[in-house]
Design a protein around this motif. Sequence first.
Motif, PDB file in Angstrom:
ATOM      1  N   ASP A  19      -5.193  -1.074  -5.824  1.00  0.00           N
ATOM      2  CA  ASP A  19      -4.055  -0.493  -5.112  1.00  0.00           C
ATOM      3  C   ASP A  19      -4.427  -0.089  -3.689  1.00  0.00           C
ATOM      4  OD1 ASP A  19      -2.443  -0.940  -7.274  1.00  0.00           O
ATOM      5  OD2 ASP A  19      -2.252   1.157  -7.866  1.00  0.00           O
ATOM      6  N   GLN A  20      -5.667   0.311  -3.464  1.00  0.00           N
ATOM      7  CA  GLN A  20      -6.107   0.649  -2.115  1.00  0.00           C
ATOM      8  C   GLN A  20      -6.173  -0.582  -1.213  1.00  0.00           C
ATOM      9  OE1 GLN A  20      -9.528   3.246  -1.677  1.00  0.00           O
ATOM     10  NE2 GLN A  20      -9.103   4.152  -3.676  1.00  0.00           N
ATOM     11  N   LYS A  61       0.830  -1.200   0.000  1.00  0.00           N
ATOM     12  CA  LYS A  61       0.000   0.000   0.000  1.00  0.00           C
ATOM     13  C   LYS A  61       0.870   1.258   0.000  1.00  0.00           C
ATOM     14  CE  LYS A  61      -4.326   1.650   1.707  1.00  0.00           C
ATOM     15  NZ  LYS A  61      -5.312   1.649   2.745  1.00  0.00           N
ATOM     16  N   TYR A  77      -0.046  -3.805   3.794  1.00  0.00           N
ATOM     17  CA  TYR A  77       1.093  -3.080   4.328  1.00  0.00           C
ATOM     18  C   TYR A  77       2.270  -4.052   4.423  1.00  0.00           C
ATOM     19  CZ  TYR A  77      -1.962   0.823   5.523  1.00  0.00           C
ATOM     20  OH  TYR A  77      -2.821   1.880   5.454  1.00  0.00           O
TER      21      TYR A  77
END
Length: 181
Positions: free
Chosen positions: A170-171, A147, A175
Amino acid sequence: MKAIETALQGCFIIEPKIIGDSRGYFFESFNESKFAEAIKQEVHFVQDNQSFSSYGVLRGLHAQAGEYAQAKLVRVLQGEVLDVAVDLRKDSPTYLQHVSVVLSAENKKQLFVPRGFLHGFLVLSQTAEFFYKCDNFYNKDAEIGVKFDDPTLAIDWKIALDEMIISEKDQSLPYLNQLDR
């Protein structure tokens, strides 16, 4: 051609030699032998890609894993972007560090992003055409990503979040602490 190594080992800003006069300009955007000499390694590019985006579009952070990893030589044909490379090579002294550089049609700079790096860009101009060479073919099953706003990376994207246009894909990227590294 001038190659300037960034703070990330193996990642280079490429500045072409531009010949200009009253008629306009000319430059050699890629020459395999000069490129290899400049970055001190041979890279054989096999695929070219191009995208068009509007202001605030953020694409990234992406890579391909394993045998499908890709090195990229990126540049902007029209407009301006903030281009970001993140070192994801565990054995690298710059592991998890990133570099960002403004690439534009005006400055004609390119960025060489080696295999093992995440890559992404944000459009800073009204529109931008982004072009890149890859040294390995795309493989959907080898896609990985992180992200864009990962706090470990702390990338300054230069514009406010509410001005960014980010795909659902992409959102929903993980992480770093969620990534199987």
